[in-house]
Design a protein around this motif. Structure first.
Motif, mmCIF file in Angstrom:
data_model
loop_
_atom_site.group_PDB
_atom_site.id
_atom_site.type_symbol
_atom_site.label_atom_id
_atom_site.label_comp_id
_atom_site.label_asym_id
_atom_site.label_seq_id
_atom_site.Cartn_x
_atom_site.Cartn_y
_atom_site.Cartn_z
ATOM 1 N N UNK A 37 0.810 -1.176 -0.190
ATOM 2 C CA UNK A 37 -0.084 -0.103 -0.077
ATOM 3 C C UNK A 37 0.738 1.258 -0.192
ATOM 4 N N UNK A 38 1.844 1.128 0.921
ATOM 5 C CA UNK A 38 2.714 2.432 0.851
ATOM 6 C C UNK A 38 3.385 2.573 -0.551
ATOM 7 N N UNK A 39 3.947 1.759 -0.953
ATOM 8 C CA UNK A 39 4.653 1.774 -2.212
ATOM 9 C C UNK A 39 3.693 2.095 -3.242
ATOM 10 N N UNK A 40 2.515 1.919 -3.343
ATOM 11 C CA UNK A 40 1.580 2.041 -4.456
ATOM 12 C C UNK A 40 1.257 3.701 -4.204
ATOM 13 N N UNK A 41 1.075 4.005 -2.881
ATOM 14 C CA UNK A 41 0.854 5.306 -2.648
ATOM 15 C C UNK A 41 1.812 6.482 -3.019
ATOM 16 N N UNK A 42 3.219 5.953 -3.028
ATOM 17 C CA UNK A 42 4.317 6.793 -3.302
ATOM 18 C C UNK A 42 4.483 6.752 -4.896
ATOM 19 N N UNK A 43 3.922 5.841 -5.626
ATOM 20 C CA UNK A 43 3.813 5.910 -7.010
ATOM 21 C C UNK A 43 3.347 7.217 -7.408
ATOM 22 N N UNK A 44 2.472 7.850 -6.676
ATOM 23 C CA UNK A 44 1.610 8.882 -7.109
ATOM 24 C C UNK A 44 2.664 10.231 -7.260
ATOM 25 N N UNK A 45 3.739 10.065 -6.743
ATOM 26 C CA UNK A 45 4.733 11.072 -6.768
ATOM 27 C C UNK A 45 5.833 11.160 -7.789
ATOM 28 N N UNK A 46 6.538 12.154 -8.006
ATOM 29 C CA UNK A 46 7.423 12.175 -9.193
ATOM 30 C C UNK A 46 8.500 11.381 -8.648
ATOM 31 N N UNK A 47 9.458 10.737 -9.537
ATOM 32 C CA UNK A 47 10.660 10.119 -8.984
ATOM 33 C C UNK A 47 11.487 10.915 -8.211
ATOM 34 N N UNK A 48 11.706 12.008 -8.536
ATOM 35 C CA UNK A 48 12.604 12.779 -7.659
ATOM 36 C C UNK A 48 12.106 12.991 -6.289
ATOM 37 N N UNK A 49 10.627 13.227 -6.092
ATOM 38 C CA UNK A 49 9.995 13.119 -4.850
ATOM 39 C C UNK A 49 10.289 12.184 -4.024
ATOM 40 N N UNK A 50 10.074 10.876 -4.657
ATOM 41 C CA UNK A 50 10.141 9.741 -3.888
ATOM 42 C C UNK A 50 11.596 9.493 -3.407
ATOM 43 N N UNK A 51 12.658 9.955 -4.167
ATOM 44 C CA UNK A 51 14.046 9.668 -3.943
ATOM 45 C C UNK A 51 14.201 10.452 -2.839
ATOM 46 N N UNK A 52 14.144 11.757 -2.605
ATOM 47 C CA UNK A 52 14.274 12.712 -1.507
ATOM 48 C C UNK A 52 13.649 11.946 -0.224
ATOM 49 N N UNK A 53 12.314 11.507 -0.223
ATOM 50 C CA UNK A 53 11.803 10.928 0.985
ATOM 51 C C UNK A 53 12.547 9.667 1.353
ATOM 52 N N UNK A 54 13.030 8.546 0.310
ATOM 53 C CA UNK A 54 13.681 7.394 0.567
ATOM 54 C C UNK A 54 14.926 7.661 1.213
ATOM 55 N N UNK A 55 15.705 8.735 0.758
ATOM 56 C CA UNK A 55 17.072 8.997 1.227
ATOM 57 C C UNK A 55 16.940 9.649 2.583
ATOM 58 N N UNK A 56 15.756 10.249 2.767
ATOM 59 C CA UNK A 56 15.718 11.124 4.132
ATOM 60 C C UNK A 56 15.509 9.904 5.194
#
Length: 194
Positions: A37-56
């Protein structure tokens, strides 16, 4: 995110292998559904935004999006990999309610303003992380954004020696209670309280 600390390669040579190691057959299906569910939700975001959140949320772990040891090159590809691994696990376990893996639009929606206020209050987070969390509130769910905020506070706050006041922590704990989190979600940042 928490599995990707400095020695994550003990569980597999690539990030996907490491996640696969943790998706053992006896795992509670609810855990797999929650990750999906969390991964599917994050797919709504642009790749760069996902990357910022993951790296944080993996501040002290490997550099994820360079290919290299992780084998990961973009935030979108990584979320697609996670959903694929979860789908594969769910397909092997008859009787698991796959419909529950569909993201719920309403998760924490009544707490949107409170979550946004706590993102602003975490002033030790870099601006780009705050912007990414805000976008997550608006395009995913406040629930997911709040859990990612706590993870970023734990990782980045620890790395920079940030301090939370008892009052700030009390607000986070109250928000965690309002989100109906268990006893271990908000206390991950309790060590920052001075």
């Amino acid at each position: 995110m928490s599995m990707f600390h400095a020695d994550w390669t003990h569980n597999g040579p690539t990030a996907a292998d490491a996640v696969g190691y943790h998706l053992w057959d006896e795992l509670d299906p609810e855990n797999v559904v929650a990750v999906r569910r969390d991964a599917a939700l994050l797919l709504r975001l642009p790749p760069a935004t996902i990357e910022v959140l993951w790296l944080a949320g993996t501040e002290t772990g490997p550099s994820f999006f360079s290919g290299g040891r992780t084998g990961v090159t973009s935030g979108t590809r990584w979320m697609e990999t996670l959903t694929g691994l979860c789908d594969s696990w769910l397909s092997r376990h008859a009787g698991v309610e796959v419909a529950a893996a569909v993201p719920a639009e309403w998760d924490g929606v009544e707490l949107t303003d409170t979550v946004l206020a706590e993102i602003s209050a975490a002033d030790f987070l870099p601006d780009e992380v705050g912007r990414a969390l805000t976008e997550c509130v608006r395009r995913c769910t406040p629930d997911l954004a709040f859990r990612l905020l706590l993870r970023a506070m734990e990782e980045i706050g620890t790395a920079v020696g940030a301090v939370l006041s008892p009052e700030h922590y009390a607000r986070l704990a109250a928000l965690g209670s309002a989100m109906e989190y268990g006893e271990f979600v908000v206390p991950q940042v309790q060590h920052l309280v001075a």
